[in-house]
Scaffold this active site. Structure first.
Site: not given
Length: 897
Positions: A179, A314-315, A347-348, A351, A370
Site C-alpha cells: 500500500e 501492520a498491513m 484494526h487489521e 479492515h 483507515e
C-alpha cells in the site's frame, strides 16, 4: 494499515491552488472527483498521455478503469534463498469495455521484462522502468490474455517483496508490503484499487520454506530441493492487499469459531512470542465484528505474520496480515503495550470488511479505510476485551495525534482530492487515522448507536466485493438514521481545521441560572460545526472533586444557549467535553481553571484527570501557561498520581519539555535548574514505582531520554553493569540498549566498549540497529560529518531500516549546534534526495532534522521551501511541520522569559 504513533511518524501536492480552493470552498466547487469516479464504462476513453515517471495519476487510473471491465491474474513466482532477484510469469485475462483508442500501460516498477505475449503471440512492447506500454493495435478484441515474463530485484526497504537474512541463524525470510502503490513491484499488473481481480498463484521455493498468501495452498509438489506450491483462485479484491510471504517461519495454529488461524514468526524470535495474547485478542475481535457487521468473515482463513524491517505497524492483506515484529517484546509488556497490540490486531481485522471486502474507489477515500478501522478497533476493545479504559487510551493516543496534526499548517480535509499515488502516501497521517476515527466516534452520539451500526452493516452488504465512494457510505448512514447528512458531510469531511469550545456559566442560590457554549474556529478555516458533546459538572464533596452531573448537549454556530442546564448544581469545575464525546479543543473557564488546578489530585474520575492534565499541556504548548509553571505542576502534583494513563501522559510531556528546555534561550543557571528538576523527578518516580509495575517501565523510558547530569549518567551505567539494581526492574535486551545509547549520547565512561560488550551477547538485527543508533548519536563533529555524508552520498549501502535509525539518531535536541554546522549540506541535498522514488526513504530522511528553536533555522526551512518548488509532498510536509514545531518552541521560550 496501522501507522499510529504519537505526534508522529507520520508518513508522512496537490495542485495547490485548486486543492486548497476546493477543500475550503467546496460548496461552490462541488466534488469533481466523485463525478469522475462514476463515469460509465461505455464512455469512449479520451486520450491521456501517461507521464513518463514513477507513480500513477488519478486521471490515468480513471481512464484505465473506463477501458477495463474485468481482469483476473494467474501468477507464477520463483523464489530462492540466495541471489538478488526473483522471476515470474503473469497471465492477465482481460475483458475490455470497448475497443482501445490508445496504448495500454501495465504498472511494473524497476524490474526487467523478458517477453510479452498477447493471446500466445509475442509482440513488441515498451518499458521505461515504471510501466509497460502495449500498442492498442495488438488489443483489438474485447478479451485478451496478456502474458509477461519478468524479473525483479528483492527489496531491502520494506516495500514490494522484501528479503531479510536473520543475522542470528542466517535464515532468509520474505514478505510483501504494497500500500498504496507497490504491488507492481511483485508482478506487472494494473495497480489501482478500483480494478479488483481474482488471483491464482503458484510459487517455487526452497523445500524447507512455508509459503503464505490470501488462501491456503491446494497442493505442494516436490521439485528437487524445491517445492512447488499451488494456491486456488481467490475472491475478488484489490491488488494492494494481495500478498506473498515465504521462509522457514515458526507457526502456531488455532481457530476462531471454525475460522482457521495461524500465527507466524521467524525462528530466532519465536521463543519471545506470547501466543496466548495474539490468539485471545484475535478471537475477541472476531466475536465482536461478525455480529456487529452482520456479515461472516468473508475470507477462508486468517494468518498473522510477524516480519522484520517493516515500515508500518501492520498491513491488512487479505487473509494474511503482516505485523511489525517489534510488537514482540524480548521482555515483559506493560498493560498499555498489550492494549496497543490488541488494538492493532483489531484494526487489521476490521479492515477485512472495511477496506478488503468493500474498498475505496481511489485514494481520496483512504479515510474510509483507515478512519473506520481506527474507530472500530477501539470500539471492539471497549465492548469485548479485558481493557476497560480503551477510550481513555484512545484519547491519549489517536485523539491527541489528530488534534496535534489538525493545528499544523499541513492539516487537510479528511476527504480531499488526491491526484496521484505520491499524494496518497503522504496522507497516511493523523488526519486520516486520528481525526477521521474521531469524527466517526462522534457519529453514534449524533445518529444513535444502533442507527450507526445498521448503516455500516447495510453499506457493507450492499457493496461487498465492490468499490465505493464517500457518497455510498453517507447514503447508507443517513438512510438508517433517517437524517440528511449533507450538512454534516460538508462540515466534517470537506473542511480542515480544529474548532474550540468554551463553556461559561452564572449561578444563583448555588444553582446554574445561565450556561452558554461558545465555539470559535481558526482564521484559516473559519467553519463552525455542529456536534453532540457532554458537559461534566464537578463539586468538592467530602474532600473529593466529584462529578455531580452530566448533560448531553447538541451545539452549533458561535453560541449555544444550554437551557437544560438551568437548575443544576453550581459547579466548581465544568468540563465541556466530558468523556471525550466530541472532536474539539477545549478552553476552560476561569472558575474551573482555578479550582481544578488547586484540586487536581482530588478529581475522582481518572478520565477527567487525564483530560485536565492534557489541558495544562495544551496551554503550555499554546504559549499561554509558562513552561516553568507547567513543570512545577508536574513535579508538585504528578508524584501522587496513580492512574496509569495520567502517568503515561505526564511522562510523555516531560520528554517534550526537556527537549524545549535544551534550546530555549535561558541563562545557564536557570536552564540547569529546570532540566535537573525534571531529571530528578523522573529518577525519583522510577525509584518510587511499585516493584515490577508498568510505572517502572514508563519512568525508565523517560529517564533514559532526559538523563544528562553526571550523577544521573553514573546511575544509568551502574544499572547497566549490574552494580546497582532497582527492585522489580528487569532489564531486557532493548532496555539495556537504551542505557548504552544514553552513554554514547553524552560520551560517558566506556561508551564504546559498552557497544562491543552488548553485541558479543546479542548479535540480533535489533541489537545491530541499536548499536548503529548508539554510534550515530555521539556528539562529535567528525562523527556527525561521517554520518551526514553516509546519509547523503552512501545511502545505497544501507537498508531502509538502517537509514531510518541513522536519521532518527543523528541530531538530538541538545545537539542543535552540531546540526547547525552540518545543516547546509542537509538542506542542499534535498534536491538529490527528492530524485529517489522511494516514498519511505523520503520520509526517513526527514527525521534528520531535529527540533530547531531558532529564527535562523526556521528561515533556512522557509528558504528551502521557496527555492525547491519541485520537492515531493512528503518532503514538503516534513519541512513545514518542522518549521511549525520550531515556531511553537520560540513562542514557548518567549512566554518563559
Amino acid at each position: 494499515m496501522n501507522n499510529l504513533t504519537i505526534f508522529s511518524r507520520v508518513l508522512l501536492k496537490y495542485k495547490l491552488a485548486i486543492s486548497i480552493l476546493c477543500s475550503v470552498l467546496l460548496a461552490s466547487c462541488g466534488r469533481p472527483s466523485e463525478t469522475q469516479e462514476q463515469t460509465t464504462p461505455a464512455q469512449t476513453d479520451t486520450p491521456i498521455v501517461r507521464v513518463d515517471g514513477p507513480g500513477l495519476s488519478e486521471a490515468y487510473a480513471r481512464l484505465r478503469h473506463q477501458q477495463i471491465a474485468q481482469v483476473d491474474y494467474q501468477l507464477s513466482v520463483n523464489l530462492d534463498n540466495e541471489g538478488n532477484n526473483f522471476s515470474g510469469t503473469v497471465h492477465s485475462d482481460i475483458r475490455f469495455n470497448h475497443p482501445l483508442k490508445q496504448p495500454l500501460t501495465i504498472d511494473f516498477s524497476n524490474g526487467a521484462v523478458n517477453s510479452i505475449q498477447v493471446d500466445g503471440k509475442s509482440i513488441p512492447f515498451g518499458y521505461n522502468g515504471y510501466f509497460i506500454t502495449i500498442d492498442h493495435k495488438y488489443l483489438a478484441e474485447k478479451t485478451h490474455r496478456i502474458t509477461v515474463n519478468y524479473q525483479h530485484p528483492y527489496s531491502n526497504n520494506g516495500s514490494g517483496l522484501h528479503r531479510f537474512k536473520d543475522p542470528i541463524d542466517g535464515k532468509v525470510y520474505m514478505y510483501t508490503d504494497f500500500e498504496p502503490y507497490d504491488a507492481n513491484r511483485l508482478f506487472p499488473h494494473f495497480d489501482q484499487p478500483n480494478l479488483k481481480a481474482r488471483y491464482t498463484l503458484d510459487v517455487t521455493a526452497p523445500d524447507h520454506w512455508l509459503v503464505v498468501s490470501a488462501r491456503r495452498e491446494q497442493r505442494i509438489e516436490k521439485k528437487g530441493q524445491k517445492n512447488h506450491w499451488f494456491f486456488p483462485q481467490t475472491k475478488k479484491f484489490s491488488s494492494y492487499i494481495f500478498s506473498l510471504h515465504a521462509g522457514p517461519y515458526h507457526t502456531w495454529e488455532d481457530e476462531a469459531n471454525g475460522i482457521p488461524l495461524r500465527l507466524l514468526a521467524r525462528q530466532s524470535l519465536s521463543k519471545y512470542v506470547k501466543t496466548e495474547d495474539w490468539f485471545t485478542f484475535t478471537k475477541q475481535s472476531f466475536e465482536f465484528f461478525q455480529p456487529y457487521f452482520e456479515i461472516d468473515y468473508p475470507f477462508e482463513k486468517y494468518d498473522q505474520i510477524l516480519v522484520p524491517d517493516f515500515n508500518a505497524g501492520a498491513m491488512e492483506n487479505v487473509g494474511a496480515v503482516t505485523f511489525n515484529d517489534s510488537y514482540v517484546s524480548r521482555g515483559g509488556k506493560t498493560q498499555a503495550q498489550r492494549m496497543h497490540l490488541a488494538n492493532v490486531i483489531a484494526h487489521e481485522l476490521a479492515h477485512q470488511w472495511f477496506g478488503n471486502l468493500v474498498t475505496m474507489n481511489w485514494w481520496d477515500d483512504l479515510w474510509l479505510n483507515e478512519s473506520f478501522a481506527t474507530y472500530m478497533a477501539n470500539l471492539a476493545l471497549a465492548e469485548n476485551s479485558e481493557f476497560d479504559n480503551a477510550w481513555e487510551n484512545y484519547y491519549l493516543g489517536a485523539k491527541q495525534w489528530a488534534y496535534h496534526s489538525d493545528q499544523r499548517p499541513t492539516t487537510h480535509a479528511i476527504q480531499l482530492p488526491v491526484s496521484n499515488t505520491d499524494e496518497a502516501f503522504s496522507n497516511f497521517d493523523g488526519i486520516t487515522y486520528g481525526k477521521g476515527g474521531s469524527v466517526l466516534k462522534q457519529l453514534p452520539y449524533y445518529l444513535g448507536k444502533e442507527e450507526f451500526r445498521q448503516g455500516v452493516s447495510n453499506y457493507l452488504k450492499a457493496l461487498s466485493y465492490d468499490n465505493s465512494t464517500l457518497s455510498d457510505f453517507i447514503k447508507h448512514l443517513g438512510k438508517a438514521a433517517g437524517k440528511d447528512l449533507h450538512s454534516w458531510q460538508q462540515q466534517w469531511l470537506y473542511q480542515a481545521g480544529l474548532n474550540t469550545i468554551e463553556a461559561s456559566f452564572q449561578c444563583d442560590n448555588n444553582q446554574i441560572s445561565h450556561l452558554v457554549i461558545q465555539q470559535t474556529a481558526p482564521e484559516e478555516y473559519p467553519i463552525l460545526r455542529e456536534q453532540r458533546t457532554q458537559l461534566g459538572f464537578y463539586q468538592m464533596v467530602a474532600g473529593t472533586m466529584k462529578r455531580v452531573a452530566t448533560l448531553p448537549v447538541l451545539y452549533s454556530g458561535a453560541r449555544t444557549e444550554v437551557q437544560e442546564a438551568e437548575g443544576l448544581p453550581c459547579p466548581q469545575g465544568l468540563y465541556p467535553n466530558e468523556e471525550d464525546w466530541a472532536y474539539v479543543k477545549v478552553n476552560l473557564d476561569k472558575v474551573t481553571i482555578k479550582n481544578m488546578v488547586q484540586h487536581l489530585n482530588d478529581i475522582e474520575e481518572p478520565f477527567a484527570r487525564l483530560m485536565f492534565w492534557q489541558s495544562l499541556f495544551d496551554s503550555t504548548y499554546d504559549a499561554k501557561l509558562p513552561l516553568d509553571e507547567y513543570i512545577s505542576f508536574i513535579v508538585n502534583s504528578g508524584a501522587d498520581e496513580q492512574d496509569i494513563n495520567v502517568i503515561r501522559l505526564n511522562a510523555r510531556y516531560i520528554g517534550f519539555t526537556y527537549d524545549f528546555l535544551t534550546q530555549i534561550p535561558l541563562n545557564t543557571q536557570r536552564r540547569n535548574e529546570l532540566t535537573q528538576a525534571v531529571e530528578r523527578f523522573s529518577w525519583d518516580q522510577l525509584l518510587r514505582a511499585a516493584e515490577g509495575s508498568d510505572q517502572q517501565k514508563i519512568w525508565f523510558d523517560v529517564f533514559t531520554h532526559i538523563a544528562h547530569s553526571t550523577p544521573a549518567l553514573s546511575s544509568a551505567r551502574e544499572l547497566l553493569m549490574g552494580e546497582f539494581a532497582i527492585e522489580g526492574l528487569e532489564l531486557d535486551p532493548d532496555m539495556r540498549w537504551k542505557l548504552i545509547k544514553l552513554q554514547n549520547r553524552y560520551l560517558f565512561s566506556d561508551y564504546e566498549q559498552a557497544i562491543t560488550r552488548e553485541l558479543a551477547k546479542d548479535n540480533s538485527d535489533r541489537s545491530k540497529l541499536n548499536a548503529l543508533s548508539a554510534e550515530v548519536i555521539r556528539p562529535l563533529e567528525e562523527n556527525k560529518s561521517k554520518w551526514v555524508d553516509n546519509l547523503i552520498s552512501n545511502r545505497d549501502k544501507f537498508k531502509l531500516s538502517e537509514i531510518r535509525r541513522i536519521s532518527e539518531s543523528l541530531f538530538t535536541a541538545e545537539q542543535v549546534e552540531l546540526f547547525n554546522i552540518h545543516s547546509q549540506p542537509i538542506f542542499d541535498s534535498l534536491d538529490q534526495i527528492n530524485e529517489d522514488n522511494s516514498q519511505e526513504l523520503l520520509s526517513a530522511y526527514a527525521y534528520a532534522l531535529p527540533l530547531m528553536c531558532s529564527r535562523e533555522n526556521i528561515d533556512k526551512i522557509t528558504k528551502s521551501l521557496q527555492e525547491k518548488q519541485q520537492l515531493k509532498p512528503i518532503l514538503v510536509k516534513a519541512l513545514k511541520n518542522h518549521r511549525y514545531s520550531g515556531e511553537r518552541c520560540i513562542n514557548i521560550g518567549k512566554r518563559l522569559l
